[in-house]
Design a protein around this motif. Sequence first.
Motif, PDB file in Angstrom:
ATOM      1  N   UNK A  85     -10.188  -5.449  -4.024  1.00 24.51           N
ATOM      2  CA  UNK A  85     -10.286  -6.525  -3.057  1.00 24.51           C
ATOM      3  C   UNK A  85      -9.077  -6.506  -2.116  1.00 24.51           C
ATOM      4  N   UNK A  86      -7.895  -6.255  -2.682  1.00 19.60           N
ATOM      5  CA  UNK A  86      -6.683  -6.054  -1.887  1.00 19.60           C
ATOM      6  C   UNK A  86      -6.569  -4.552  -1.635  1.00 19.60           C
ATOM      7  N   UNK A  87      -7.309  -4.073  -0.653  1.00 23.69           N
ATOM      8  CA  UNK A  87      -7.561  -2.648  -0.513  1.00 23.69           C
ATOM      9  C   UNK A  87      -6.295  -1.840  -0.237  1.00 23.69           C
ATOM     10  N   UNK A  88      -5.542  -2.204   0.783  1.00 26.70           N
ATOM     11  CA  UNK A  88      -4.385  -1.390   1.185  1.00 26.70           C
ATOM     12  C   UNK A  88      -3.351  -1.277   0.063  1.00 26.70           C
ATOM     13  N   UNK A  89      -3.020  -2.408  -0.526  1.00 27.94           N
ATOM     14  CA  UNK A  89      -1.984  -2.418  -1.564  1.00 27.94           C
ATOM     15  C   UNK A  89      -2.399  -1.604  -2.781  1.00 27.94           C
ATOM     16  N   UNK A  90      -3.636  -1.773  -3.222  1.00 26.61           N
ATOM     17  CA  UNK A  90      -4.060  -1.100  -4.448  1.00 26.61           C
ATOM     18  C   UNK A  90      -4.375   0.372  -4.234  1.00 26.61           C
ATOM     19  N   UNK A  91      -4.805   0.742  -3.040  1.00 31.86           N
ATOM     20  CA  UNK A  91      -4.988   2.167  -2.750  1.00 31.86           C
ATOM     21  C   UNK A  91      -3.634   2.870  -2.792  1.00 31.86           C
ATOM     22  N   UNK A  92      -2.603   2.233  -2.272  1.00 37.58           N
ATOM     23  CA  UNK A  92      -1.277   2.840  -2.330  1.00 37.58           C
ATOM     24  C   UNK A  92      -0.789   2.969  -3.774  1.00 37.58           C
ATOM     25  N   UNK A  93      -1.116   1.992  -4.608  1.00 38.39           N
ATOM     26  CA  UNK A  93      -0.769   2.091  -6.034  1.00 38.39           C
ATOM     27  C   UNK A  93      -1.505   3.259  -6.689  1.00 38.39           C
ATOM     28  N   UNK A  94      -2.771   3.420  -6.311  1.00 37.16           N
ATOM     29  CA  UNK A  94      -3.561   4.518  -6.866  1.00 37.16           C
ATOM     30  C   UNK A  94      -2.984   5.860  -6.429  1.00 37.16           C
ATOM     31  N   UNK A  95      -2.620   5.977  -5.150  1.00 33.82           N
ATOM     32  CA  UNK A  95      -2.014   7.215  -4.664  1.00 33.82           C
ATOM     33  C   UNK A  95      -0.721   7.530  -5.410  1.00 33.82           C
ATOM     34  N   UNK A  96       0.062   6.516  -5.678  1.00 34.24           N
ATOM     35  CA  UNK A  96       1.318   6.737  -6.396  1.00 34.24           C
ATOM     36  C   UNK A  96       1.048   7.306  -7.779  1.00 34.24           C
ATOM     37  N   UNK A  97       0.045   6.788  -8.458  1.00 30.78           N
ATOM     38  CA  UNK A  97      -0.315   7.297  -9.783  1.00 30.78           C
ATOM     39  C   UNK A  97      -0.764   8.755  -9.703  1.00 30.78           C
ATOM     40  N   UNK A  98      -1.445   9.110  -8.602  1.00 29.08           N
ATOM     41  CA  UNK A  98      -2.000  10.458  -8.449  1.00 29.08           C
ATOM     42  C   UNK A  98      -1.062  11.413  -7.709  1.00 29.08           C
ATOM     43  N   UNK A  99       0.163  10.970  -7.423  1.00 26.59           N
ATOM     44  CA  UNK A  99       1.144  11.793  -6.692  1.00 26.59           C
ATOM     45  C   UNK A  99       0.649  12.185  -5.306  1.00 26.59           C
ATOM     46  N   UNK A 100      -0.040  11.274  -4.652  1.00 28.28           N
ATOM     47  CA  UNK A 100      -0.558  11.516  -3.310  1.00 28.28           C
ATOM     48  C   UNK A 100       0.175  10.621  -2.307  1.00 28.28           C
ATOM     49  N   UNK A 101       0.491  11.177  -1.159  1.00 29.18           N
ATOM     50  CA  UNK A 101       1.189  10.412  -0.131  1.00 29.18           C
ATOM     51  C   UNK A 101       0.207   9.545   0.648  1.00 29.18           C
ATOM     52  N   UNK A 102       0.704   8.417   1.125  1.00 27.62           N
ATOM     53  CA  UNK A 102      -0.100   7.575   2.006  1.00 27.62           C
ATOM     54  C   UNK A 102       0.168   8.013   3.434  1.00 27.62           C
ATOM     55  N   UNK A 103      -0.853   8.526   4.116  1.00 27.60           N
ATOM     56  CA  UNK A 103      -0.687   9.096   5.449  1.00 27.60           C
ATOM     57  C   UNK A 103      -1.348   8.209   6.499  1.00 27.60           C
ATOM     58  N   UNK A 104      -1.042   8.475   7.756  1.00 27.39           N
ATOM     59  CA  UNK A 104      -1.665   7.737   8.850  1.00 27.39           C
ATOM     60  C   UNK A 104      -3.167   7.989   8.886  1.00 27.39           C
ATOM     61  N   UNK A 105      -3.574   9.200   8.510  1.00 27.54           N
ATOM     62  CA  UNK A 105      -5.002   9.497   8.452  1.00 27.54           C
ATOM     63  C   UNK A 105      -5.695   8.594   7.444  1.00 27.54           C
ATOM     64  N   UNK A 106      -5.051   8.397   6.294  1.00 26.06           N
ATOM     65  CA  UNK A 106      -5.667   7.562   5.279  1.00 26.06           C
ATOM     66  C   UNK A 106      -5.707   6.103   5.716  1.00 26.06           C
ATOM     67  N   UNK A 107      -4.740   5.683   6.490  1.00 26.96           N
ATOM     68  CA  UNK A 107      -4.757   4.329   7.017  1.00 26.96           C
ATOM     69  C   UNK A 107      -5.985   4.111   7.889  1.00 26.96           C
ATOM     70  N   UNK A 108      -6.341   5.126   8.662  1.00 34.11           N
ATOM     71  CA  UNK A 108      -7.544   5.032   9.504  1.00 34.11           C
ATOM     72  C   UNK A 108      -8.813   4.968   8.654  1.00 34.11           C
ATOM     73  N   UNK A 109      -8.838   5.710   7.551  1.00 33.70           N
ATOM     74  CA  UNK A 109      -9.992   5.687   6.660  1.00 33.70           C
ATOM     75  C   UNK A 109     -10.167   4.300   6.050  1.00 33.70           C
ATOM     76  N   UNK A 110      -9.076   3.703   5.634  1.00 33.69           N
ATOM     77  CA  UNK A 110      -9.146   2.359   5.046  1.00 33.69           C
ATOM     78  C   UNK A 110      -9.621   1.344   6.079  1.00 33.69           C
ATOM     79  N   UNK A 111      -9.198   1.518   7.311  1.00 27.40           N
ATOM     80  CA  UNK A 111      -9.666   0.607   8.355  1.00 27.40           C
ATOM     81  C   UNK A 111     -11.181   0.702   8.525  1.00 27.40           C
TER      82      UNK A 111
END
Length: 411
Positions: free
Chosen positions: A304-330
């Motif tokens: 439900x809190x998409x941006x915050x929790x996606x970043x938490x998920x990326x951290x667990x998976x050793x993935x960086x949060x990129x500008x491209x991914x920000x566009x996908x979330x939008x």
Amino acid sequence: MKSKDFHGIFFKYCAKMDNFACFKTIMILCTCWILLAIISIALTGKFINEVLPIDRYIGSVSTNSKEIILGLNSTGTERTDVLAVAYMRTGSTFLGKVLGWRNDVFFWFEPLRKYGAWQYLRQNDLLCHILRPNCEILSENSIRHPKKAQRFLLDMFDCHLQPYDNMPTDINFNPKLLPPSWTEYAKCKKSMNASFTCNKLLVNSCKTAKHRIAKVLRTDLEGTIPLLKNNPRLKIVHLLRDPRAIMNSHLRTWWVRKELKTYTQIEADSIVICSRMRSDILAGKSLMKLYPDRVRLLQYEDFNNLDENVQKLYKFLNMEFTSQQDNILRSLKKDSPRDKPTSKKNVTYIAYDGFHPFDFRQKMGWNISAIVQKYCGDVLRDLGLRQFKTEAEYLNLSQNVVIDKLPFQLT
């Protein structure tokens, strides 16, 4: 024959010939030896590349040796492989876009679908129906045996894709389902239809990606244990969802709904949904204790809190949060008019494209929800979700579905 014996016989034979004939014989033998050496080197290289893929070979040597063999820098060891496990209509496409639509990811969309559109692999030797509580025991010789699926997934993470060119994916090159990592392969198949040429493009896309990810709907968590043991880079996330919401999605998806025409069939589907979830929650809790940094249970409602929790998920998976991914979330946050709730007083609801956690209460009748609750009470408790006792409670949207907090929320 020993080398000195061979030399003795050769010189004894050569002494009977004139000098020119002896010289000619020596040159022929030398040429043969050189040709044999060239053929041996070529065959050895082919063996390493085709029979023993280089990624699998370097997995058994030290990091320093890997860098010497392939000229890799340290970033080569930071790659994360991810297996995203889910069920049909649990929000897996949503999760797939969050993880797989990145330029640094090679994403395989439902690689196990070819093992059976309406079947899933369970435990060590069972093939079960997705909508009916029916299973069959598979012999180890069966092409559908879980060990074959496990081998397939290990090969996929190693980019050893040549043997699977005839069953590449279930995306059918639908633009809405086509991740960036498959673009060149899809263009090649449409224009040339040359499997070997196109397969090389797919292998290259896989090998150059920083992360390799597969979304699977047709295995249970128990079946992933050999993958964890054989691939130290692998991390597993399992997406869970309110079984009432899963049923609502089943009934609103035409190719599933046609299999659920009676209450008896809906009951059977409820039994299967929660039997799978019950087993996987139990296995997931055990695996998270054994592999705390590699296995995680997720809840669809937690996004439900998409941006915050996606970043938490990326951290667990050793993935960086990129500008491209920000566009996908939008794009995932865009309102989806067809899914907006019916107008009711004092109701506020934001409909995300691909994210609909609690709309089952407005779209699915109480009688169906009661059936699901009958077979899924313990699962709902494990997920921290409210069971409604009456239709009035069910329709009262001020009564939250989440009782307190989600037990598997991202932290």
